[in-house]
Design a protein around this motif. Structure first.
Motif, PDB file in Angstrom:
ATOM      1  N   ARG A   1       0.982  -1.533  -0.130  1.00  0.00           N
ATOM      2  CA  ARG A   1       0.082   0.340   0.522  1.00  0.00           C
ATOM      3  C   ARG A   1       1.023   1.558   0.215  1.00  0.00           C
TER       4      ARG A   1
ATOM      5  N   ASP B   1       2.997   3.116  -4.959  1.00  0.00           N
ATOM      6  CA  ASP B   1       2.528   3.601  -6.144  1.00  0.00           C
ATOM      7  C   ASP B   1       2.973   2.690  -7.483  1.00  0.00           C
TER       8      ASP B   1
ATOM      9  N   GLU C   1       1.514   0.765 -10.112  1.00  0.00           N
ATOM     10  CA  GLU C   1       0.717   0.972 -11.270  1.00  0.00           C
ATOM     11  C   GLU C   1       1.454   2.052 -12.031  1.00  0.00           C
ATOM     12  N   ARG C   2       1.838   3.509 -11.022  1.00  0.00           N
ATOM     13  CA  ARG C   2       2.335   4.373 -10.851  1.00  0.00           C
ATOM     14  C   ARG C   2       4.109   3.590 -11.613  1.00  0.00           C
TER      15      ARG C   2
ATOM     16  N   ALA D   1       7.558   5.412  -8.276  1.00  0.00           N
ATOM     17  CA  ALA D   1       7.086   4.652  -7.466  1.00  0.00           C
ATOM     18  C   ALA D   1       6.962   4.761  -6.179  1.00  0.00           C
TER      19      ALA D   1
END
Length: 565
Positions: free
Chosen positions: A188, A191, A193-194, A208
């Motif tokens: 969590r 990031d 996906e980014r 990320a």
């Protein structure tokens, strides 16, 4: 209480004694101290060999998987040493993935042999990174090791991070970012996906989370150069009794099978016990499909490991496998046995790619198309092809219904067989040979083999990918062989092996695309290095698959012969 419950749930051998944990330190040759616990078998009557576990994931706390496994093994009558590797969870020094496990592992063996409670026999236990640490010790001190259990891991890391020259993007980023410097980082907080979507890819770590040196090194070293050679343990000179446990949807599977074949040869040359191999319905740590929940991996590994150790150290006659290889076959949902892998009775048979009325099909030789034809698709790095499941981490991995993926038809080709009249048992290797041309100077071919059921469910069986700048080139060669735009040539794509029975009435489907993002990194469609290409250097490209007399594109399957088409 917890261990008693797990012992029943996992069908482990009966408890032989109590256990007690004694924390301490082991000093390495450079003065660095590693946090190490000794788990004693209290009041055990009999010989108690020592089992060594080295982990980067934390050996402290009641809920540590390594600590829990250590206590369950100790309560079967073994001394167990569980150690945090350098720089991790209280151990001194700096963590550099894969870099220090050989010297630190050998130093730990030296320390172990000096302990007055040690009775002379040593076994190694672990999975994933823990099993890689075993390979490092086995390479340098095989004559000092008496038993090995190595699960979902291998010694060749380059081919885990690069499949067919294509970077295993999602796995590399997910593990490289969340492993952390001193301890694991919760997903969590990343990031992911980014970071996966960022151009240039080599800066995705910073987007990320933060800059991660080892992740950038993996991207920079896209060929099997001295960087990867330095962290690939050599094969042992001799082989103790060894058990390898693999999963059909685990990213270590192809290289783990290579390891198995290498160990077989060592055993034959040294007249040592043949290694044992189990391949089950697992991804990396989980059952690959919810219906296989009874095949829970952690319990399976521990149960088979204790039985293997008991056979080795106590000459236990119970649960002796009849043959060295056991494998689970999806579809028929059965465990099978074989003296070899792949089974000697396997036969190779080809399905030929054909095109009729603009649609692809898979045909057995008697139905081969005699006219030449082509089908085309587009590769757009900004709109890549994607799939579900496969050889990933966590619940994302394994068998998924591909009908749930929103795919653009222009970005991939579909080849379907006719519905099968009888069951077809796929067991072993899969290879695609296609005649390919493109208007680009570089391209990736991603191929996906699927099981299409009459109710519309589409399940993934296996996949393969190949970056064409590296086609027909040894992994160590760094000079690319770019495509000549418009020129047709034969290209080979190797899939991960499988064992799956396709039921009567089902169809086989082959999908071909120019990417599978984010599982793999995207080809920029140019001569730019994929890891360094920026957003303005991405090119859309058009690809053609050729079929017919002069372009014998085909999919070669390994078939168990008592199942016919």
């Amino acid at each position: 209480m917890i261990r008693s419950l797990l012992r029943r749930l996992w069908h482990l051998p009966a408890q032989q004694c109590r256990s007690q944990v004694e924390p301490g330190w082991v000093t390495m040759r450079d003065g660095i101290r590693l946090s190490t616990s000794h788990v004693w078998p209290i009041d055990y009557q009999g010989d108690a060999p020592t089992i060594l576990i080295r982990t980067p994931y934390g050996a402290e706390g009641a809920w540590s998987s390594s600590r829990l496994a250590a206590r369950l093994i100790a309560e079967s009558g073994y001394h167990v040493v569980v150690q945090n590797v350098r720089g991790r969870y209280g151990s001194e020094g700096v963590f550099q993935p894969f870099a220090n496990e050989t010297e630190d592992g050998v130093d730990t063996l030296d320390w172990l042999e000096r302990q007055n409670w040690h009775q002379g026999k040593v076994g190694l236990f672990g999975g994933s990174y823990l099993a890689y640490a075993e390979w490092c010790m086995l390479a340098q001190a095989s004559e000092r090791i008496d038993a090995v259990v190595s699960a979902i891991s291998s010694r060749s890391l380059y081919h885990v991070f690069y499949r067919g020259g294509v970077f295993a993007l999602q796995n590399a980023f997910e593990w490289g970012l969340t492993v952390g410097r001193e301890q694991s980082i919760p997903e969590r907080e990343v990031d992911l996906e980014r970071g996966l979507k960022h151009w240039p890819l080599i800066e995705g770590d910073r987007v990320a989370l933060r800059e991660v040196p080892w992740l950038r090194e993996w991207i920079e070293h896209n060929r099997k150069d001295e960087y990867w050679e330095a962290i690939e343990p050599s094969l042992p000179t001799s082989l103790p009794p060894t058990l390898l446990i693999a999963g059909w949807y685990d990213f270590f599977l192809p290289t783990q099978l290579d390891d198995f074949h290498s160990l077989q040869e060592i055993a034959e040359n040294n007249q040592s016990p043949a290694p044992e191999l189990i391949i089950g319905p697992w991804s990396h740590g989980l059952p690959a499909h919810p219906k296989w929940w009874r095949q829970e991996l952690n319990g399976f590994i521990l149960r088979e490991s204790i039985q293997h150790l008991n056979r080795t150290f106590r000459e236990s006659k119970s649960d002796i496998p009849a043959v060295p290889v056991r494998y689970f076959s999806a579809g028929d949902e059965h465990w099978h046995q074989s003296p070899t892998w792949p089974p000697a009775e396997i036969q190779l048979r080809s399905l030929y790619l054909t095109a009729r009325s603009g649609k692809g099909s898979l045909s057995w030789e008697s139905e081969k198309e005699t006219l030449d034809s082509t089908l085309g698709f587009t590769h757009d790095p900004k709109r890549p092809h994607t799939t579900l499941g496969g050889a990933l981490f966590g619940s994302k991995a394994g068998v998924k219904d591909q009908s749930r993926v929103n795919k653009s038809n222009e970005h991939h080709l579909v080849y379907d067989s006719k519905p099968l009249q009888t069951e077809l048992a796929l067991v072993g290797s899969i290879q695609l040979n296609v005649f390919f041309s493109s208007d680009a100077q570089d391209a990736d071919i991603y191929a996906h083999l699927l099981d299409v059921s009459p109710d519309g469910r589409i399940e993934n069986i296996s996949e393969g990918t190949q970056r064409l700048r590296w086609r027909n080139i040894a992994d160590s060669v760094a000079t690319p062989n770019f495509l000549a735009p418009g020129q047709t040539e034969e290209v080979q794509v190797v899939f991960a092996p499988t064992a799956r029975t396709i039921l009567a009435g089902h169809k086989l489907r082959l999908e071909i695309a120019g990417s599978n993002f984010p599982s793999y990194d995207r080809n920029p469609g140019s001569k730019e290095e994929p890891g360094l290409a920026t957003d303005d250097q991405l090119l859309k490209s058009e690809h053609l698959i050729h079929h017919g007399v002069n372009a014998d594109s085909k999919l070669t399957l390994s078939i168990r012969p008592n199942h016919r088409v």
